[in-house]
Design a protein around this motif. Structure first.
Motif, short mmCIF file in Angstrom:
data_model
loop_
_atom_site.label_atom_id
_atom_site.label_comp_id
_atom_site.label_asym_id
_atom_site.label_seq_id
_atom_site.Cartn_x
_atom_site.Cartn_y
_atom_site.Cartn_z
N TYR A 1 53.54 79.68 23.02
CA TYR A 1 53.56 79.47 21.56
C TYR A 1 54.09 80.68 20.80
O TYR A 1 54.51 80.59 19.66
N TYR B 1 44.51 81.09 19.76
CA TYR B 1 44.55 79.66 20.09
C TYR B 1 43.26 79.13 20.67
O TYR B 1 43.20 77.98 21.11
N PRO C 1 52.09 75.20 18.07
CA PRO C 1 51.63 76.56 17.71
C PRO C 1 50.93 76.59 16.36
O PRO C 1 50.09 77.46 16.10
#
Lengths: 810, 424, 269, 188
Positions: free
Chosen positions: A314, A300, A456
């Motif tokens: 997520y 991420y 996500p």
């Protein structure tokens, strides 16, 4: 594998059990036969005399599913005759650790068993701790509750006669096996243990391997050249795909996948980071926070920060079991609507395929990515069904073969080796990398306009050099992916006095950080691509320079995890002063002058004696007694789910900790009994075909070599059944039936158990209804039942019957 | 008579049908490969085409050289009347073998290769040269009939002039090919030149019709290849059953070919008499029949002495298909005809003569099939039986031969009825 | 002279060699079925124009021990090959380097080589309009380039090794010497049919592997040699003899006739 | 890294020189292996690869000419297999050159009885739509008051035949989608 392929040449005794290396890992035989040339003894223990048995010095038969009894007897033989490498056992294993008073064992059950949930309370098996929280030890190994004594007591019950009664092994041959193998207790002798799916695919598969590990530890064979416990992995990159965590229960690098209990990163770390109070324990998994944070940063990027728990929320949280059998049971129950398959063919390879194919029919959509038209992608074409009845929408995407794309794969010895694209993909096929990149970008595009919990997806760090749009001409930059897996600094950072710039590759996992300053897609692979250039890709190295111990480690050939360590647990190959147990084929040794280790990359840089050698264990010792398993701290013999005989060791017929699907979900999960199905059946592979067969049954040369399914059966059984070599026979279990050609051979002999004769038959499972050569899949026979720890299906032992098929001879 | 010609007509149409069927199958064979029309296999690469068409056929065509040799070299002038028929039969026979060979060869377009690639260790090389040269010799022997029929006097004189030199050349070249030695070739040339010289000097006998050297070449070449067909099987001690594999196999092949010649002459004369109406010279046939017991006797002696000498007698007594076939061959082809030929009452009538000759012929054919097919044991599980198309191709080729023979007998001055038995 | 040493005690029956042969020589696959008796795993059943190398599977009980032994069918590359002796046009030839090679441009397709070969090696393309004789070439192209044959290269256990024939015989003798109980004391191919360039070692009698053990120790060429050597003698001898005989006979006939008729007629004109 | 293998390329030399064959005369004892045509791997582009079958990880060399695979053989420099291979690895050529390989995207409609050929441009967005539809319909943010953020409506299988980099992206994508049922060959 703890060791590696060419290392087998150093062994004095090679035990091949639960593996048919000559068929399934033919190049292993290069090193086994070389060891044999040098005088090594090769032992093949298998229900059937195989191509591996053909070059073994000793072949010992045993009935499928009785591995624990077989090896338990060997453990007992070693303990009774004191064929134990005492210094090793004392210093490097938990033999001296005192076990909780709550531990006990009676009639096949360990203490802490809950029959309702079919599970154990493992706290009954814990170490006894002293006031400082350190395990209590008895270095004389005399304490009745020390692991060594408990082990001895447990396996005393496995005397030779009992073992031979259970396994059907001939007594004299079995004793030969014991003698040969336990001879490796001497410090200058070493034995290696090779196993594969023959060992794991049982309801007690994990405990099968535990028996191997216990014996190897007693004999002091782990960590040494020519030793180890070596799982021969059956697919080119099943090691890598496992490392990358294409499994429900893990994240890349064997980090646990979070459960619903892990509501925050802190909670996750609290339940997963092991702790120790022993200053001599390296407790490598203490680095858990660094690895998970680096992973989240890789996934991420800027969206993963301390403020949002590094985007931990997520990641999906599991509640329960999502393993293969559960997955297909859920699909059968209609819970799963969509399926993506990358190069997998469950319609042939899954257990109880009749049920799994029915489950596939219930899908709304299926995306199959493959080189071939597989059975799974064409369930609607299979014999006996009307396509109109199958409502599943199917996308079959053509993927590139291994010589048409670039990337790395990790072999069974953990070597990550680089491959190159020799030619362009055929036709309009594309690499799986391209397909994944394209799918991800398309899904991102869908979610850009909103959807359920889109973050996500929309925030997923995904830039592999192909731009925003899907473009068939733009191949993703595989080096970018490899560099992300290795990891890089996400910001300027000083570690150990050296300053690293933002974007610089992390040179090794020891430098990974838990503050978000590093990312790494898989900490185990940190060090594999340690610089910015292609020349820094260690997986592509091709130097044949050997290490100074000259045992063929080839440290500059490709790259091996962790940090290029070629033999795992190599700190156990030396005595506590750093001197190799066997100086003739040493793995590492302490150079007192230079104050450093020589040879292989050691399990940690500390001087000898400073740390315990088994650094991945919180107590630093190898476990003879393993309190963390679901089905008991010590291996105990249980019969397979379907067995023609009662368990002779206890009243527990089957592993008490397995999930019984035939009880929980009885539909299409029938279990057979010996009255209707008196013959033991097993499945296996041949050298000329591979797995579910798409990669071999579509190749004319291989189709030519093995064109048909065949069922191997002994001469006596064939005579009883009126079957001639070459007849068509039908094999039937409670779940299904299939036909093949009978191969009547003396390589399959009946077993005698307490005077009772039990026959066993075996069948290859590579076949299906697609390909140049077709045939029935043997997996219509196998049950939906799994190992208590891993849920691996019990393919290797079931009850069946065999009879001559109508239509007769070939 | 009418009924007979009707018979002949229908018989002829059957032959025409078989010939055409054979030719059609042959075309199919060239398109689809040998596997499509035969049961030949890698274990049995040679089948009835080799056994019947080539081995047996060539043996049966030995009449040509035996008659020519007898008439022109050994003073058997009274057989002259039969010589031309025998030569015609032989010539047609050899053309058919070559045709049959083209069908059998996998790569017949290379059939000329032995002319240039000399591999003199190979019996097959020797056979191919001999067959090629002998067919040429037969062609030369046939030419006068054609010249006479079409009154080509000039060509005939040219033929007379050229033939001896041609013979010297081809036999010289052949010797060179077989030895790679100029000395041997020169020696051969020298012998022939001396002979021709002596003929021209009228020291050696000469003949008005034919070149003696031509006849001699025919005899030499035939002797060589009749025996070399046996030599072909010397290299397979591991495959050919001990009943037949013997170092003297070439000798046995040669001798049996000579032996079958009189039987063939008898057979052909009687068949021609019956089908084409040419009268047979019974006196000559009886003369031929009187030779037979001697030939058969010697042959039997050779076969048995060889068997005893090699210690192969037990093989004949074992109960194997090969042993049975051997006994049949010996019984039908040698023992019974020996007895019959020694029975004067029997051979005095046409039927007896005919039948007994057929037995001898059948024996030789059987022998060749035994050597080429029955006696060849490759592996226990492999057997060979001809495919129907294989049989019909053989039958077709023979039918073509019969038609050609009939045409030649009708159109060439081969058989002059009532011609004096004395040479012209 | 180059040769292959095949030690069946080292062979694990993986058949890499069988596929390597097809890969290098670009041979198509055959349509096969399960081969029931007696070989089980073996396929194809036999050598063919499409298969120049076959591994055979043999179960045997020798010295009280059950054995599963893998035999190898391929061209033996005889030192004096009977196929080359048989071939009328030298389409098959023994090369100095060891391989017996084939030149289709010369081949007549007479298939005498097939008959002559004691090992049933040359195979014919029965299904082709333009057929060839085919067989293992010992990868002559690779050998010429200094590479080892594909089967030897691919073998994981060095059950097939490539080298100078003398060296391999020494190696084979050495193996028997080092492990006298592990081998039948015979190097198959050392003397068979005068010696071959493919040598075999085995731990079970060679008949068990399906190899012929009744072959002579001399080259099969010797069997036809005499017959072929006498050809020129026969030829010249026959010419002289025929001349002489005909002279004698004609003379006797003429004399006889002279005595009878007092004049000459008939034989000449 | 592209390599040029001396052992492979050594073949270029003498073998190309064919000896003139004389037409007439004795032929025995003339043959040399050198008369045979050069190895098919001369003048090819060669690259290394690792066998896609079992877990041993043998090295191979792919020889390609004009974008077509000519031959695939064991890599003699590879420390595990040293040039040797089993039947499967040796047959890798037929994975690269095989009429049965899929060459275009195929689509089978629900209840359909045949494959339809499609383009990537059509298929990729269509699949993305299915993924979104199913994910949105089955996604669970909470379970018993606890955040779970997963879908049990989509399953992902496979991957042991993929490259590490592909497995990694597959793993990453599946987790991003919230897939709970993620399994592959390692389990079975």
């Amino acid at each position: 594998m703890t060791n590696h392929w060419s290392d087998m040449v150093h062994a004095d005794v090679i035990m091949i059990m639960g593996s048919n290396a000559a068929e399934n890992h033919p190049i292993a035989t290069k090193w086994i036969t070389r060891a044999k040339e040098k005088g090594a003894i090769v032992v093949s223990a298998d229900p059937r005399y195989t191509r591996t048995s053909s070059f073994a010095d000793v072949y010992c038969k045993f009935r499928s599913g009785t591995d624990i009894a077989f090896v338990g007897g060997m453990i007992n033989y070693a303990l009774q005759n004191d064929f134990v490498q005492k210094d090793y056992v004392l210093n490097y294993t938990n033999a001296s650790f005192i076990i909780s008073e709550k531990y006990g064992f009676d009639d096949g059950l360990f203490t802490g068993y809950n029959p309702a949930s079919r599970s154990y309370d493992k706290s009954h098996w814990a170490y006894e701790l002293d006031g400082k929280g350190m395990p209590v030890r008895d270095m004389t190994l005399q304490h009745p509750r020390c692991a060594f004594q408990l082990l001895k007591k447990h396996f005393q019950r496995y005397d030779v006669d009992t073992v031979c009664n259970i396994t059907g092994a001939p007594r004299d041959v079995y004793l030969q096996v014991c003698r040969h193998y336990t001879s490796t207790w001497a410090p200058d002798r070493v034995g290696t243990w090779l196993y594969a799916m023959g060992a794991t695919q049982h309801t007690h598969g994990t405990q099968n391997i535990r028996t191997y590990a216990i014996l190897q530890l007693l004999l002091g064979n782990v960590g040494l050249a020519g030793g180890g416990v070596n799982a021969l992995r059956g697919e080119s990159n099943v090691q890598g795909s496992t490392d990358m965590a294409l499994l429900f229960h893990i994240l890349p690098g064997y980090l646990a996948s979070p459960t619903a209990a892990d509501q925050s990163l802190a909670a996750y770390l609290a339940s997963n980071t092991p702790r120790t109070n022993d200053p001599k324990s390296a407790n490598w998994w203490g680095n858990y926070p660094k690895y998970i944070v680096s992973l989240l940063k890789a996934w991420y990027g800027g969206h993963a920060a301390r403020e949002n728990d590094f985007a931990f929320s997520y990641i999906p949280k599991r509640s329960g079991d999502y393993s293969w059998i559960s997955l297909f049971e859920a699909m059968y129950a209609g819970q799963i609507k969509g399926l993506m398959l990358f190069g997998q063919n469950p319609a042939v390879g899954g257990p109880n395929t009749n049920k799994e194919i029915k489950a596939l029919e219930k899908l709304d959509w299926m995306v199959a990515v493959d080189l071939w038209e597989t059975e799974t992608a064409s369930i609607w074409k299979r014999p006996g069904v009307k396509p109109a009845d199958i409502k599943t929408e199917i996308f079959l995407l053509p993927s590139a073969s291994s010589v048409e794309k670039e990337g790395s794969i990790t072999n069974s010895a953990r070597w990550a080796q680089w491959r190159y694209a020799a030619v362009h993909p055929v036709g309009n096929s594309r690499s799986d990398l391209w397909i994944l990149d394209a799918l991800c970008k398309a899904v991102k595009k869908e979610y850009a306009a909103g959807g359920v919990f889109p973050e996500p997806i929309t925030r997923l760090a995904w830039d592999y050099g192909t731009g925003e749009e899907v473009d068939v001409r733009k191949e993703p930059d595989v080096h970018r992916v490899a560099k992300e897996i290795n990891g890089y600094f996400t910001q300027e950072k000083t570690v150990g006095g050296r300053q690293y710039k933002k974007g610089e590759q992390v040179p090794g996992f020891a430098l990974l950080q838990d503050d978000g300053s590093t990312c790494s897609g898989n900490w185990l692979y940190c060090n594999s691509y340690a610089g910015p250039e292609k020349k820094d890709n260690k997986m592509a190295r091709r130097s044949k320079r050997d290490a100074m111990n000259g045992i063929g480690l080839y440290p500059d050939w490709a790259w091996c995890w962790p940090v290029n360590r070629r033999i795992l647990y190599n700190r156990a190959s030396v005595d506590p002063t750093g001197k190799p147990w066997n100086p003739k084929r040493w793995v590492i040794r302490w150079n007192a002058g230079k104050k450093q280790w020589e040879g292989d990359v050691p399990d940690g840089p500390w001087p000898p004696g400073e740390k315990h050698p088994f650094i991945m264990k919180p107590d630093g010792h190898a476990w003879l007694f393993a309190g963390n398993l679901n089905d008991g701290p010590l291996p105990e013999h249980y019969e397979p789910l379907e067995s023609p005989l009662p368990n002779m060791m206890s009243r527990q017929q089957v592993n008490p900790a397995i999930k019984l699907w035939h009880k929980d979900a009885p539909e299409m999960n029938a279990v057979g009994t010996a009255d209707r199905f008196p013959i033991v059946g097993t499945t296996y592979r041949v050298s000329e075909h591979w797995q579910a067969g798409a990669m071999t049954r579509n190749l004319p040369w291989l189709a030519e070599l093995v064109p048909d399914v065949f069922v191997e059966m002994g001469v006596d059984l064939a005579r009883q059944k009126g079957v001639q070599n070459g007849d068509r026979v039908t094999l039937e279990t409670a779940r299904g039936k299939m036909s093949g050609y009978a191969l009547v051979t003396r390589r399959f002999e009946p077993f005698r158990h307490n005077g009772k004769i039990v026959h066993e038959v075996g069948v290859i499972w590579h076949f299906g209804y697609q390909g140049i050569v077709k045939g029935d899949s043997a997996n219509v026979l196998t049950p939906h039942v799994g190992d208590a720890n891993t849920m691996i299906p019990e393919y290797k032992a079931f009850l069946c019957n065999v009879y001559k098929a109508k239509g007769g001879a070939s | 008579m009418k009924a007979k010609s009707l018979n002949l007509l229908s018989g002829q149409s059957v032959i025409w049908f078989l010939a055409v069927l054979g030719l059609v199958l042959i075309v199919y064979r060239f398109v689809m490969g040998l596997g499509a029309v035969t049961n030949l296999s890698d274990g049995y690469p040679w089948g009835i085409w080799i056994g019947l068409d080539i081995l047996a056929g060539i043996a049966l065509a030995a009449g040509g050289f035996v008659m020519a040799g007898t008439v022109y070299l050994l003073g058997g002038q009274r057989f002259h009347v039969m010589a031309r028929t025998a030569v015609l039969t032989a010539f047609l026979g050899y053309l058919l073998f070559i045709f049959g060979l083209i069908v059998d060869l996998g790569r017949p377009w290379n059939i000329w290769k032995p002319v240039f690639n000399w591999q003199h260790e190979s019996p097959m090389f020797e056979v191919s040269w001999c067959v090629m040269l002998y067919t040429f010799v037969l062609f030369l022997e046939m030419l006068p009939s054609v010249f006479e029929r079409y009154r080509l006097e000039k060509l005939h004189s040219l033929w007379r002039m050229m033939v001896p030199w041609l013979i010297v050349f081809i036999l010289g070249l052949f010797t060179l090919a077989m030895t790679h030695s100029p000395q041997w070739a020169l020696a051969m040339v020298a012998v022939l030149l001396v002979w021709e010289g002596l003929i021209r000097l009228r020291i050696m006998p000469r003949h008005a019709e034919v070149s003696i050297l031509l006849i001699a070449a025919g005899v030499i070449l035939s002797t060589l290849h009749q025996s070399s067909l046996g030599s072909l099987f010397l290299i397979v001690p591991h495959k050919l059953h001990a009943l037949w594999h013997t170092p003297i196999l070439p000798l046995l092949f040669f001798f049996s070919a000579v032996m079958v010649a009189p039987a063939m002459v008898i057979f052909e004369s009687l068949v021609t008499e019956r089908t084409l109406g040419y009268k047979a010279h019974l006196d000559l046939l009886h003369a031929a029949a009187r030779v037979m017991p001697y030939l058969l006797g010697v042959y039997l002696f050779l076969k048995l002495a060889d068997l005893v000498g090699r210690g192969a007698v037990p093989h004949a007594l074992a109960l194997t298909p090969q042993a049975v076939s051997w006994w049949m061959e010996m019984g039908i082809g040698a023992v019974i005809p020996l007895v019959l030929f020694m029975t004067p009452e029997l051979i005095r009538n046409r039927a007896g003569l005919f039948g007994t000759s057929v037995l001898v012929i059948a024996g030789v054919v059987w022998n060749r099939l035994n050597v080429a097919v029955v006696g060849v044991i490759v592996r226990p599980w492999e057997t060979y039986y001809p495919y129907w198309a294989e049989v019909f191709i053989t039958v077709g080729i023979i039918s073509v031969g019969l038609l050609a023979f009939r045409w030649a007998m009708r159109n060439l001055p081969i058989h002059v009825e009532g011609e004096s038995p004395h040479p012209a | 002279m180059k040769a292959l040493l095949i030690d069946v005690t080292r062979c694990v029956g993986c058949r890499g060699c069988q596929v390597a042969c097809k890969e290098w020589n670009e041979l198509p696959a055959e349509k096969t079925r399960f081969f029931a008796s007696p070989k089980g795993y073996q396929n194809p059943r036999d050598l063919s124009s499409k298969t120049w190398r076959v591994v055979t599977y043999n179960e045997a009980q020798t010295n009280g021990r059950f054995e599963w032994v893998f035999g190898h069918l391929q061209c033996f590359h005889c030192i004096e090959p009977s196929c080359a002796t048989a071939c009328p046009v030298s389409a098959l030839q023994k090369t100095k380097e060891g391989p017996v090679v084939y030149d289709p441009d010369r081949c007549l397709g007479c298939r005498y080589c097939q008959l002559a070969c004691p090992f049933l090696v040359p195979r014919f393309e029965w299904d082709k309009a333009i057929p060839k004789i085919t067989k293992c070439t010992m990868c002559a192209d690779r050998v010429a380039a200094g590479e080892e044959p594909a089967c030897a290269k691919v073998c994981p256990t060095d059950a097939i090794v490539f080298g100078e024939r003398e060296d391999l015989i020494a190696e084979a003798e050495n193996r028997i010497h080092r492990n006298p109980r592990g081998y039948v004391h015979h190097i198959y191919g050392k003397d068979e049919v005068g010696g071959t360039c493919v040598l075999h070692l085995s731990n079970v009698p060679f008949e068990v592997l399906g190899y012929r053990t009744d072959l002579p120790k001399i080259s099969l060429r010797e069997y036809t040699k005499t017959a072929m050597q006498v050809v020129p003698h026969v030829k010249i001898g026959l010419a002289v003899a025929l001349g002489a005989v005909s002279w004698v006979i004609q003379r006797r006939i003429r004399n006889g006739r002279d005595e009878k008729n007092g004049s000459s007629s008939g034989g000449e004109s | 890294m592209k390599i040029s293998r001396r052992t492979f390329l050594g073949a270029t030399g003498g073998s190309a020189l064919g000896t003139a064959v004389s037409l007439f005369g004795p032929q025995k004892g003339r043959a040399h292996a050198a008369q045979t045509p050069p190895m098919k791997t001369v003048r090819t582009k060669q690259s290394t690869t690792i066998c896609p079958y079992c877990g041993v990880g043998c090295g191979l060399i792919v020889s390609a000419r004009d974008g077509k695979v000519v031959s695939i053989e064991g890599d003699p420099d590879h420390p595990i297999n040293e040039g040797s291979l089993c039947s499967k690895g040796m047959a890798l050529y037929q994975v690269a050159v095989n009429e049965r390989r899929l060459r275009s995207v195929l689509y089978r409609a629900p209840g359909g009885s045949r494959w339809e050929e499609k383009t990537w441009e059509w298929a990729v967005p269509e699949i993305a739509k299915r993924i979104k539809r199913t994910r949105d319909a089955t996604f669970r943010r909470e379970e018993g008051g606890r955040t779970v953020n997963r879908t049990e409506g989509i399953a992902c299988l496979g991957g042991a035949a993929l490259d590490n980099e592909e497995c990694y992206l597959y793993s990453k994508l599946a987790r991003a989608l919230g897939v709970a049922y993620l399994e592959h060959q390692a389990r079975i």
